[in-house]
Structure formats: structure tokens, C-alpha cells
Scaffold this motif. Structure first.
Motif, mmCIF file in Angstrom:
data_model
loop_
_atom_site.group_PDB
_atom_site.id
_atom_site.type_symbol
_atom_site.label_atom_id
_atom_site.label_comp_id
_atom_site.label_asym_id
_atom_site.label_seq_id
_atom_site.Cartn_x
_atom_site.Cartn_y
_atom_site.Cartn_z
ATOM 1 N N ALA A 6 0.769 -1.220 0.033
ATOM 2 C CA ALA A 6 0.043 0.072 -0.002
ATOM 3 C C ALA A 6 1.114 1.403 0.077
ATOM 4 C CB ALA A 6 -1.056 0.062 1.117
ATOM 5 N N GLY A 7 0.845 1.770 -1.121
ATOM 6 C CA GLY A 7 1.658 3.202 -1.233
ATOM 7 C C GLY A 7 2.853 3.077 -2.361
ATOM 8 N N ALA A 8 2.636 3.773 -3.466
ATOM 9 C CA ALA A 8 3.492 3.654 -4.580
ATOM 10 C C ALA A 8 4.588 4.732 -4.723
ATOM 11 C CB ALA A 8 2.795 3.601 -5.934
ATOM 12 N N GLY A 9 4.911 5.275 -3.454
ATOM 13 C CA GLY A 9 6.108 6.367 -3.336
ATOM 14 C C GLY A 9 7.248 5.526 -3.412
ATOM 15 N N GLU A 10 8.392 6.160 -3.180
ATOM 16 C CA GLU A 10 9.576 5.850 -3.339
ATOM 17 C C GLU A 10 9.971 4.500 -2.611
ATOM 18 O OE1 GLU A 10 12.358 9.562 -3.079
ATOM 19 O OE2 GLU A 10 12.849 8.680 -4.815
ATOM 20 N N VAL A 11 9.625 4.226 -1.440
ATOM 21 C CA VAL A 11 9.517 3.230 -0.670
ATOM 22 C C VAL A 11 8.882 1.956 -1.176
ATOM 23 C CG1 VAL A 11 9.566 1.817 1.698
ATOM 24 C CG2 VAL A 11 10.077 4.403 1.507
ATOM 25 N N GLY A 12 7.671 2.135 -1.596
ATOM 26 C CA GLY A 12 6.765 1.122 -2.030
ATOM 27 C C GLY A 12 7.026 0.783 -3.411
ATOM 28 N N SER A 13 7.385 1.731 -4.312
ATOM 29 C CA SER A 13 7.803 1.530 -5.604
ATOM 30 C C SER A 13 9.298 0.580 -5.794
ATOM 31 C CB SER A 13 7.964 2.882 -6.395
ATOM 32 O OG SER A 13 6.849 3.480 -6.557
ATOM 33 N N HIS A 14 10.057 0.972 -4.684
ATOM 34 C CA HIS A 14 11.271 0.228 -4.846
ATOM 35 C C HIS A 14 11.205 -1.081 -4.558
ATOM 36 C CE1 HIS A 14 15.676 -0.278 -5.106
ATOM 37 N NE2 HIS A 14 15.706 -0.741 -3.833
ATOM 38 N N LEU A 15 10.249 -1.389 -3.275
ATOM 39 C CA LEU A 15 10.123 -2.546 -2.883
ATOM 40 C C LEU A 15 9.375 -3.522 -3.677
ATOM 41 C CD1 LEU A 15 9.998 -4.476 -0.368
ATOM 42 C CD2 LEU A 15 7.953 -3.523 0.172
ATOM 43 N N ALA A 16 8.489 -2.880 -4.582
ATOM 44 C CA ALA A 16 7.541 -3.552 -5.722
ATOM 45 C C ALA A 16 8.670 -4.070 -6.748
ATOM 46 C CB ALA A 16 6.637 -2.652 -6.149
ATOM 47 N N LYS A 17 9.622 -3.158 -7.033
ATOM 48 C CA LYS A 17 10.395 -3.657 -8.073
ATOM 49 C C LYS A 17 11.396 -4.675 -7.715
ATOM 50 C CE LYS A 17 10.533 1.375 -10.004
ATOM 51 N NZ LYS A 17 11.445 2.405 -10.070
ATOM 52 N N LYS A 346 17.331 6.389 3.454
ATOM 53 C CA LYS A 346 16.609 5.872 4.232
ATOM 54 C C LYS A 346 15.362 4.828 3.370
ATOM 55 C CE LYS A 346 13.259 9.668 5.268
ATOM 56 N NZ LYS A 346 13.937 10.680 4.632
ATOM 57 N N LYS A 347 15.103 5.427 2.341
ATOM 58 C CA LYS A 347 14.031 4.813 1.601
ATOM 59 C C LYS A 347 14.495 3.154 0.975
ATOM 60 C CE LYS A 347 12.504 9.300 0.094
ATOM 61 N NZ LYS A 347 12.861 10.226 -1.055
ATOM 62 N N LEU A 348 15.927 3.252 0.776
ATOM 63 C CA LEU A 348 16.306 2.085 0.320
ATOM 64 C C LEU A 348 16.357 1.333 1.501
ATOM 65 C CD1 LEU A 348 18.824 3.117 -2.722
ATOM 66 C CD2 LEU A 348 16.568 2.028 -2.637
ATOM 67 N N LEU A 349 16.739 1.493 2.656
ATOM 68 C CA LEU A 349 17.078 1.020 3.848
ATOM 69 C C LEU A 349 15.992 0.304 4.210
ATOM 70 C CD1 LEU A 349 19.532 3.382 5.634
ATOM 71 C CD2 LEU A 349 20.384 1.043 4.789
ATOM 72 N N ALA A 350 14.591 1.067 4.122
ATOM 73 C CA ALA A 350 13.538 0.560 4.709
ATOM 74 C C ALA A 350 12.999 -0.464 3.682
ATOM 75 C CB ALA A 350 12.291 1.800 4.594
ATOM 76 N N SER A 351 13.166 -0.280 2.452
ATOM 77 C CA SER A 351 12.853 -1.356 1.248
ATOM 78 C C SER A 351 13.375 -2.650 1.695
ATOM 79 C CB SER A 351 12.994 -0.928 -0.007
ATOM 80 O OG SER A 351 12.415 0.166 -0.366
ATOM 81 N N SER A 352 14.991 -2.684 1.863
ATOM 82 C CA SER A 352 15.611 -3.675 2.041
ATOM 83 C C SER A 352 15.213 -4.498 3.499
ATOM 84 C CB SER A 352 17.234 -3.364 2.154
ATOM 85 O OG SER A 352 17.547 -2.796 0.725
ATOM 86 N N LEU A 369 22.563 -5.538 0.002
ATOM 87 C CA LEU A 369 22.814 -4.407 -0.639
ATOM 88 C C LEU A 369 22.096 -3.626 -1.191
ATOM 89 C CD1 LEU A 369 26.386 -5.917 -2.341
ATOM 90 C CD2 LEU A 369 26.033 -4.721 -0.097
ATOM 91 N N THR A 370 22.213 -2.203 -1.006
ATOM 92 C CA THR A 370 21.204 -1.497 -1.627
ATOM 93 C C THR A 370 21.913 -0.820 -2.977
ATOM 94 O OG1 THR A 370 22.153 0.403 -0.223
ATOM 95 C CG2 THR A 370 20.023 -0.586 0.500
ATOM 96 N N LEU A 371 22.382 -1.796 -3.976
ATOM 97 C CA LEU A 371 22.947 -1.256 -5.110
ATOM 98 C C LEU A 371 22.013 -1.367 -6.050
ATOM 99 C CD1 LEU A 371 26.024 -3.553 -5.138
ATOM 100 C CD2 LEU A 371 25.830 -1.049 -4.444
ATOM 101 N N ALA A 372 21.822 -0.304 -6.952
ATOM 102 C CA ALA A 372 20.624 -0.318 -7.708
ATOM 103 C C ALA A 372 20.471 -1.576 -8.937
ATOM 104 C CB ALA A 372 20.884 0.941 -8.818
ATOM 105 N N ASP A 373 21.795 -2.081 -9.315
ATOM 106 C CA ASP A 373 21.647 -3.075 -10.204
ATOM 107 C C ASP A 373 22.306 -4.419 -9.780
ATOM 108 O OD1 ASP A 373 24.284 -2.218 -9.986
ATOM 109 O OD2 ASP A 373 24.735 -1.701 -12.004
ATOM 110 N N ALA A 374 22.141 -4.722 -8.698
ATOM 111 C CA ALA A 374 22.604 -5.989 -8.103
ATOM 112 C C ALA A 374 21.991 -6.556 -6.835
ATOM 113 C CB ALA A 374 24.355 -5.950 -7.963
ATOM 114 N N GLU A 375 22.091 -7.777 -6.421
ATOM 115 C CA GLU A 375 21.230 -8.197 -5.541
ATOM 116 C C GLU A 375 22.131 -9.306 -4.749
ATOM 117 O OE1 GLU A 375 16.579 -8.209 -6.738
ATOM 118 O OE2 GLU A 375 17.876 -9.386 -8.029
#
Length: 444
Positions: A6-17, A346-352, A369-375
Motif C-alpha cells: 500500500a503506497g507507490a511512493g519511493e519506498v513502495g515502488s522500490h520494494l515492488a521492483k 533511508k528509503k532503500l534501507l526501509a525497502s531492504s 545491498l542497496t545497489l541499484a543493479d545487483a542483489e
């Protein structure tokens, strides 16, 4: 697993991705159709335009069969209300993003549970803890602990004095298998290396190692251990205030902000900190306040660009450890290429943190890791899976994937070419973004 975000802001969107690469049933809910359209076209998930507090909408989405409901809108009251409704309608587990530390106090947690919120995510606290971790291990750009610190993930930027420069991984000066180079961040690209990849100047190298080899990794990177006692903070943001409240007993803190009312309030709220009213962008103001006498500089204003420039200025004053809050996700790669030290978001930390809740029953056992192109993730090897059939060197793993370490019972060990994965092992895997689902097939 059915997950409703619930919520497509930066945290929700990044988590969804992040989750769209998993074999999960993902639904992203938001009242802003434009936000949903930006995600719907590019990722493997379903979107829904509606209110996060609507009984009808949640029933329509099948909330009674949801394994996890995550409320991460920018409004904590809305998130708590939404989780309470979702829980009453049958959601198995609920997670709410909050902005108020009061909800985390022991005397209040039982009340929050009764309302129907199983887990709270407080991004400012996560950021404060990340800053403290970075100051404690100040020679590294990134520091992550797995399994109570038995395994470590350390990211280090290579400078001219590193003995590793220009060596291929197969040429590294190690007598034993002391560490594993799991990833290399070079310019805007993340590389999952092979033995023939070279380590170059300004690479950020991510090592997996164990505590007994920390000093060896540090020496090979040309780094020195320093103790940080004094920290200069630019910006009285919520992250700055939370950091000061949590860790004022560990550091001598000085906070500068250009808002007089804020400074007057913090002078009472933070009696152990020096509060300065002034413009932290003004070099003369920084000189007057002896910035060069500090061991670390934290740029924690609400503006990413200001924080990046402030850290560059602090470097010119000779401060070796600088940390910038870079909340604009699109700026992170560019910021990492500059000599500004550690970046936090903090948004990436929350998503992670939420992502860990999904993939591990024990959240303390996973660090992402909060790398944009690796997991990086821990995956358990099942009996008869492909990953258990041969030694690692004979597995012919796909490009962009490496096995860094494993946990077998109570023992943590690094993986090398002669390691044979056994059923039940938890394996730490690095892979390029989008490969997580393909990688998991090797473990089933």
C-alpha cells in the motif's frame, strides 16, 4: 506468497521492483494512477488505483488471502489504520512504515500489536543505525553483518596505496581462502567478477569474509583503523536528530542548521550536543566552528545536492570520513563516483529491511545491498537441487552470479571452487538485478 503493498511512493515502488523479480504474487495499491502507470508497464506485478484505507478496495484485492500487507505511504497514521483494517480482514502479517519513535517504545508496542500491526519500519532509525555502523567501521564504504557477525560483507573503495590495484582476482596475494570478492562497483556498473577480472583505481570492492580476517582485508585495501570521537552534522533533519538521540554517548556531536527556531528547540532537546545557528554551506562559518577538528562530517539536510556538495567541501578541510544522505535515488550512482565517502538512503534501507522479512524467517540472518543493479540474498539448497551436484568450479553457473559464503548448521564458511554445497546449506549469493528468480532454480 501473496503480497499487497500500500503506497507507490519511493519506498513502495522500490520494494515492488525488488519483489517483481521474485516468484511472488505482488499487488501495488495507490490512489495516484500516474505513479502506478510508471511501474505497471515495466514490472511483473499488478497495480490497483484505490484508497489504502478502503474496506471495499482491500476486499476486492483479496486481502483475506494475503500473506503480507505492507503499508508504506508517507503518512504513518494512514499506514497504521490501513494495517489495522487489513489485519481484521484476514491478512496474515502486516508491516507499517512510521515516522514517530514513540511507537517503538516498549510500553506502546503491545498497543500497536493489538491494533493489528505486526512489524514497524522506522526509516530514520534505520538510517541512524547505518550511520553509526559506518562510523564504527570508518575505513569501509559499506559494512553488513550476517548471522550475528560470523559473516561480514565489506565494501571498500580502492585508492592508490592499495596492493590490490591492477591485479586479477586469480592473482590476489592470499595464502588461504581468507575472503571472497563478491562484487565490484565501477562507475555506474556493478560487476559480478570472475578470476580474470582486474581491480582498478576507484573501484568499490565488496568482500565477504569472517571476523578473523578483517585486518587482512583492511591492509590489502590500503586502509587504516581510526577511532572517531568528534562528528560535525550539517542539517537538523529527522535523521540527524534521531542519530543524536541514539548515539550521543558515543560521539561528541556538533549540529549546525540555518533555522533559528529549530536550533533553539534542539538546544533543549539535545543537551549533550553543541547546536549552532548558521549556514553550513558557508566556508567561513565552517572555519569559525573549527570543522577541521572533527573526525567525521555528516551531511544530513533534506536536499541531496546540498549534502553531496557539503561532503566535497568537508573533504577539502581534510576530514577523512564523510557521510551524505542522498534521498534522490537517481543521484546515488553519481554520488558514489564522487569522492564524498559513504552515502545513505533511508528509503532503500526501509525497502531492504522489508525485503528481508519476506525472504528470511529470521531477519537478522539476511543483509541486502542497496545497489541499484545487483542483489544479494541467502538461499537454502534443497535436496537433489542442481547446486548440490558438483563442486562449485564444475557447476557452470550463469554469468552474473557468484556464491560467496554458506552457513551449515552453526558453522559459517567462505565458498571456493572446491566447495560442494550440501542440502540444507544457506548460501549467500550475489547476482545481477533480475537474475534472482533464475538463480533460485539452482537451489530447488
Amino acid at each position: 506468497m501473496k503480497i499487497i503493498i500500500a503506497g507507490a511512493g519511493e519506498v513502495g515502488s522500490h520494494l515492488a521492483k525488488m519483489l517483481s523479480n521474485e516468484d511472488q504474487d505482488i499487488i501495488l495499491l495507490d490512489s495516484d494512477q500516474e505513479r502506478l502507470d510508471m511501474i505497471d508497464a515495466n514490472y511483473n506485478l499488478m497495480t490497483c488505483n484505490g484508497s489504502t484505507s478502503s474496506f471495499a478496495t482491500l476486499k476486492q484485492l483479496g486481502i483475506s488471502s494475503a500473506d503480507l500487507y505492507v503499508a508504506v505511504t508517507p503518512y504513518e497514521s494512514r499506514n497504521i489504520t490501513s494495517c489495522a483494517i487489513a489485519k481484521k480482514l484476514g491478512a496474515r502479517k502486516t508491516v507499517a512504515r512510521i515516522d514517530n519513535y514513540e511507537f517503538l517504545l516498549p510500553k506502546n508496542t503491545a498497543i500497536i500489536k493489538e491494533l493489528g500491526v505486526d512489524q514497524l519500519i522506522y526509516p530514520e532509525l534505520l538510517a541512524a543505525e547505518e550511520i553509526n555502523l559506518s562510523l564504527s567501521h570508518n575505513w569501509a564504504r559499506y559494512w553488513g553483518e550476517l548471522h550475528g557477525g560470523k559473516l561480514l560483507m565489506i565494501g571498500v573503495k580502492l585508492h592508490q596505496n592499495s596492493p590490490l590495484l591492477n591485479l586479477m582476482l586469480m592473482e590476489l596475494p592470499v595464502e588461504n581462502h581468507d575472503f571472497h570478492v563478491a562484487a565490484i562497483k565501477r562507475n555506474n556498473e556493478t560487476i559480478i567478477p570472475t578470476g580474470r577480472d582486474r581491480l582498478l583505481l576507484d573501484d568499490i570492492v565488496y568482500f565477504i569474509t569472517t571476523p578473523e580476517y578483517i585486518e587482512k582485508v583492511r591492509d590489502l585495501c590500503g586502509k587504516k583503523k581510526r577511532v572517531i570521537k568528534k562528528a560535525f552534522i550539517y542539517g537538523a533533519s529527522r535523521i540527524a536528530v534521531r542519530f543524536a538521540k541514539e548515539f550521543h554517548d558515543l560521539y561528541q556531536l556538533k549540529i549546525i542548521d540555518d533555522n533559528r527556531e529549530t536550533c533553539e528547540r534542539l538546544a533543549t532537546e539535545l543537551p549533550d550536543c553543541d547546536i549552532i545557528h548558521g549556514d553550513g554551506r558557508d566556508i567561513e562559518v565552517l572555519r569559525e566552528n573549527n570543522i577541521y577538528q572533527n573526525d567525521a562530517f555528516l551531511a544530513l539536510t533534506e536536499a541531496s545536492e546540498t549534502n553531496i556538495l557539503a561532503c566535497l567541501t568537508a573533504k577539502e578541510f581534510g576530514i577523512q570520513k564523510t557521510i551524505a544522505d542522498v534521498e534522490n535515488i537517481q543521484f546515488l550512482s553519481q554520488a558514489e563516483n564522487l569522492n564524498i565517502g559513504t552515502t545513505i538512503n533511508k528509503k532503500l534501507l526501509a525497502s531492504s529491511r522489508i525485503f528481508k522479512l519476506l525472504l528470511a524467517a529470521d531477519e537478522s540472518n539476511s543483509k541486502f545491498l542497496t545497489l541499484a543493479d545487483a542483489e544479494v540474498a541467502e538461499v537454502q539448497a534443497e535436496k537433489g537441487s542442481k547446486i548440490t551436484r558438483h563442486e562449485v568450479k564444475d557447476l557452470k553457473l550463469p554469468y552474473g552470479m557468484t556464491l560467496a559464503a554458506l552457513v551449515r548448521g552453526d558453522e559459517c564458511m567462505l565458498v571456493n571452487g572446491h566447495t560442494k554445497i550440501e542440502a540444507g546449506d544457506f548460501v549467500v549469493v550475489f547476482c545481477l538485478a533480475g537474475m534472482l528468480q533464475k538463480m533460485e532454480k539452482w537451489f530447488k
